[in-house]
Every structure is written in C-alpha cells, then in structure tokens.
Design an enzyme around this catalytic site. Structure first.
Site, PDB file in Angstrom:
ATOM      1  N   ASN A   1       0.868  -1.174   0.000  1.00 35.23           N
ATOM      2  CA  ASN A   1       0.000   0.000   0.000  1.00 35.23           C
ATOM      3  C   ASN A   1       0.907   1.227   0.000  1.00 35.23           C
ATOM      4  O   ASN A   1       1.538   1.530   1.011  1.00 35.23           O
ATOM      5  CB  ASN A   1      -0.882  -0.043   1.264  1.00 35.23           C
ATOM      6  CG  ASN A   1      -1.710   1.203   1.435  1.00 35.23           C
ATOM      7  OD1 ASN A   1      -1.821   2.034   0.525  1.00 35.23           O
ATOM      8  ND2 ASN A   1      -2.301   1.365   2.611  1.00 35.23           N
TER       9      ASN A   1
ATOM     10  N   LYS B   1       0.088   4.294  -0.228  1.00 41.61           N
ATOM     11  CA  LYS B   1      -0.557   5.465   0.406  1.00 41.61           C
ATOM     12  C   LYS B   1      -0.348   6.720  -0.459  1.00 41.61           C
ATOM     13  O   LYS B   1      -0.276   6.608  -1.678  1.00 41.61           O
ATOM     14  CB  LYS B   1      -0.029   5.646   1.830  1.00 41.61           C
ATOM     15  CG  LYS B   1      -0.067   4.352   2.631  1.00 41.61           C
ATOM     16  CD  LYS B   1       0.161   4.553   4.099  1.00 41.61           C
ATOM     17  CE  LYS B   1       0.231   3.203   4.782  1.00 41.61           C
ATOM     18  NZ  LYS B   1       0.307   3.296   6.233  1.00 41.61           N
TER      19      LYS B   1
ATOM     20  N   HIS C   1      -9.135   0.660   5.257  1.00 45.25           N
ATOM     21  CA  HIS C   1      -7.828   0.890   5.896  1.00 45.25           C
ATOM     22  C   HIS C   1      -8.020   1.786   7.127  1.00 45.25           C
ATOM     23  O   HIS C   1      -8.846   2.698   7.114  1.00 45.25           O
ATOM     24  CB  HIS C   1      -6.856   1.534   4.895  1.00 45.25           C
ATOM     25  CG  HIS C   1      -5.458   1.534   5.417  1.00 45.25           C
ATOM     26  ND1 HIS C   1      -5.016   2.478   6.309  1.00 45.25           N
ATOM     27  CD2 HIS C   1      -4.422   0.680   5.210  1.00 45.25           C
ATOM     28  CE1 HIS C   1      -3.752   2.208   6.621  1.00 45.25           C
ATOM     29  NE2 HIS C   1      -3.369   1.122   5.967  1.00 45.25           N
TER      30      HIS C   1
ATOM     31  N   GLU D   1      -6.436   4.201   8.228  1.00 44.88           N
ATOM     32  CA  GLU D   1      -6.291   5.646   7.990  1.00 44.88           C
ATOM     33  C   GLU D   1      -7.581   6.213   7.401  1.00 44.88           C
ATOM     34  O   GLU D   1      -7.956   7.354   7.685  1.00 44.88           O
ATOM     35  CB  GLU D   1      -5.087   5.905   7.067  1.00 44.88           C
ATOM     36  CG  GLU D   1      -3.777   5.679   7.828  1.00 44.88           C
ATOM     37  CD  GLU D   1      -2.614   5.223   6.975  1.00 44.88           C
ATOM     38  OE1 GLU D   1      -2.666   5.345   5.739  1.00 44.88           O
ATOM     39  OE2 GLU D   1      -1.633   4.720   7.555  1.00 44.88           O
TER      40      GLU D   1
ATOM     41  N   GLU E   1      -5.033  -5.662  10.578  1.00 45.12           N
ATOM     42  CA  GLU E   1      -4.008  -4.653  10.828  1.00 45.12           C
ATOM     43  C   GLU E   1      -4.271  -3.982  12.175  1.00 45.12           C
ATOM     44  O   GLU E   1      -5.069  -3.035  12.246  1.00 45.12           O
ATOM     45  CB  GLU E   1      -4.030  -3.592   9.723  1.00 45.12           C
ATOM     46  CG  GLU E   1      -3.786  -4.151   8.336  1.00 45.12           C
ATOM     47  CD  GLU E   1      -3.246  -3.089   7.399  1.00 45.12           C
ATOM     48  OE1 GLU E   1      -2.145  -3.275   6.883  1.00 45.12           O
ATOM     49  OE2 GLU E   1      -3.926  -2.064   7.203  1.00 45.12           O
TER      50      GLU E   1
ATOM     51  N   GLY F   1       2.649   1.724  10.865  1.00 53.31           N
ATOM     52  CA  GLY F   1       3.551   2.863  10.707  1.00 53.31           C
ATOM     53  C   GLY F   1       4.259   3.251  11.990  1.00 53.31           C
ATOM     54  O   GLY F   1       4.873   4.313  12.076  1.00 53.31           O
TER      55      GLY F   1
ATOM     56  N   SER G   1       3.803  -2.680  10.278  1.00 55.20           N
ATOM     57  CA  SER G   1       5.264  -2.643  10.429  1.00 55.20           C
ATOM     58  C   SER G   1       5.961  -3.944  10.035  1.00 55.20           C
ATOM     59  O   SER G   1       6.937  -4.343  10.663  1.00 55.20           O
ATOM     60  CB  SER G   1       5.637  -2.230  11.856  1.00 55.20           C
ATOM     61  OG  SER G   1       5.135  -0.932  12.135  1.00 55.20           O
TER      62      SER G   1
HETATM   63  C1  PEP Z   1      -0.492  -0.245   6.212  1.00 55.23           C
HETATM   64  O1  PEP Z   1      -0.615   0.957   6.082  1.00 55.23           O
HETATM   65  O2  PEP Z   1      -1.368  -1.005   5.765  1.00 55.23           O
HETATM   66  C2  PEP Z   1       0.675  -0.738   6.907  1.00 55.23           C
HETATM   67  C3  PEP Z   1       0.692  -1.990   7.295  1.00 55.23           C
HETATM   68  O3  PEP Z   1       1.699   0.168   7.103  1.00 55.23           O
HETATM   69  P1  PEP Z   1       3.149  -0.147   7.726  1.00 55.23           P
HETATM   70  O4  PEP Z   1       3.642  -1.411   7.068  1.00 55.23           O
HETATM   71  O5  PEP Z   1       3.976   1.052   7.370  1.00 55.23           O
HETATM   72  O6  PEP Z   1       2.951  -0.326   9.185  1.00 55.23           O
END
Ligand code: PEP
Length: 250
Positions: A9, A11, A95, A97, A167, A173, A213
C-alpha cells in the site's frame, strides 16, 4: 489451497516519475516467480500508468479506496466503474487511515463492499483493533464486530472476492509489530469466527494477511504462522529491495 499474497500500500507517496522508478525496480527485483500473488496499490493518479507498465508481469495493481456510489455529484471521488475502466480489479477498503481520518464506518464500508462486489472486484478488507482495545482485552470482540458489521451480511458466494487484512492500528507505521504469536492467535480467531458465521470451507479458503510494520527482518517469522497468508505492507513497500525481501519471505 488458499492464496498467499503480499500487497504494497503506497498510500499518498510517489508522484508519476517516482512511480515509474519504483515499478521498473520492482520488475527487475521481483523477476523470479514467487509463491505469492504480488499486488501494489499506487495513488489514483498513477493507477492507469502502473496498470499499463505492469501488464504481462506477475504484479497486480490495486486501488487504495473507492466511493460507494455508481456515479454522480461526489466531488473528488472515484467510482468502481472508473477503476475497472483503467484495468483495476482490486480495491483496498477499510484501511485504518480511512477509518480514522475520513470517518469511514463499518456501515459505510458495507456499502463500499457491496458496490465493489457488484463490479466483481476483489476486495482487500482491512480491520483491526486500537491500542486501548488491546490493553483492555477487547481486541477479539472489536475485530469480530468489524467483520460482522461489514461482511457477515454478505452471501457465501461473495467470499471468493474477499481477502482479509488484519491490521492492529497500534502497529501501523509505528515500528511496533504484533508478535508472530499475537498475529497467529488473532488470525486463528478470525478464521474460526468466519467458520461459525458461514462454514469451514469459506474459513479455510479466505486469505488473511497481516499488516503493521512488516519489514524484511520480521516477515519470515510472521509469514511462517499457519493462519497468516501474507502481508499488507506500508512503509517497507516503498523500497523495491525491502518489498522484494518481504515477498521472498513467503
Ligand atoms: C499499512 O498501512 O497497511 C501498513 C501496514 O503500514 P506499515 O507497514 O507502514 O505499518
């Protein structure tokens, strides 16, 4: 056998020129065929370009979001048929966000899911608990409610179009990852919840990705867990070498 998937992703990162660079690096780095299905999700303005550039490769292209309406007066929004018209068959929905910064609720997500299904798109459906939920040991019930509200009203046939991405919000992040054991425990819970709501075969067939992460250093251990079928990758997907290392960890 359910599919293994690694999805990146991107973003709101990478303009057109940078998208071109990352795509050409990915084409070289990911040249050997992998056991995993590989997906990248650039921003809207670069989807058509990415789709054209990746035609004939093993890398598929997804959108990061879409609107629930077919068309109309929704300034700034993108519809499912617009995505399909530029070759996009996969969409990330829900997601954290989008939920946190754009007020997306389970009810709205159900509308988006229904529209995507109407267009026979594959949905990568994201969900997961916040830190307070985990601290107060409400993480299982929060996840169950998110799934129930957005997906459990669907008919059984719809599940062939659904990929789940667990997630935990506290791990996105932040550099903080769920331990492989925490991921496995939640993924097994998700699968058993789906088995109860639908049946064993849907639960066994649905791919459940972990996101939060994931890095080259921790991917192998997480992906080794029996109910983890790959990952949704944010930050580490912006660099071809680290994304390739994660894909190779499957
Ligand atoms: C995400 O935004 O779906 C995500 C898993 O981000 P990150 O890997 O940066 O934690």
């Amino acid at each position: 056998m359910r599919k293994k998937i690694v999805a990146g992703n991107w973003k709101m990162n990478k303009n057109l020129a940078e998208t071109g660079v990352l795509i050409s690096e990915l084409k070289t780095t990911l040249e050997q065929s992998s056991d995993a299905e590989i997906i990248v999700a650039p921003t809207f303005t670069n989807l058509y370009y990415a789709f054209e550039e990746l035609k004939g490769s093993d890398i598929k292209v997804a959108a990061q979001n879409m609107h629930q309406a077919e068309h109309g007066a929704f300034t700034g929004e993108i519809s499912a048929s617009m995505l399909k018209s530029v070759g996009i068959e996969i969409v990330i929905l829900g997601h954290s966000e989008r939920r946190a910064y754009f007020g997306e609720t389970d009810e709205l997500l159900l509308e988006k899911v229904k529209t995507a299904l109407k267009h026979d798109m594959t949905i990568i459906f994201c969900f997961g608990e916040e830190l307070e939920d985990r601290k107060s040991e409400k993480h299982f019930s929060v996840v169950e409610t998110q799934l129930k509200n957005a997906l459990f009203g669907l008919d059984a046939a719809s599940w062939k179009n659904i990929v789940l991405a667990y997630e935990p919000v506290w791990a996105i992040g932040t550099g903080e990852t769920a331990s492989p054991e925490q991921a496995q425990e939640m993924h097994a819970f998700i699968r058993s919840t789906i088995a109860k709501a639908f049946n064993d075969s849907i639960a066994e067939e649905v791919s459940i990705l972990y996101g939060g992460s994931v890095k080259p250093a921790n991917a192998k251990e997480i992906f080794a867990k029996p109910d983890v079928d790959g990952g949704l990758i944010g930050g580490a997907a912006l660099d071809a070498e680290s994304f390739a290392a994660i894909v190779n960890a499957i």
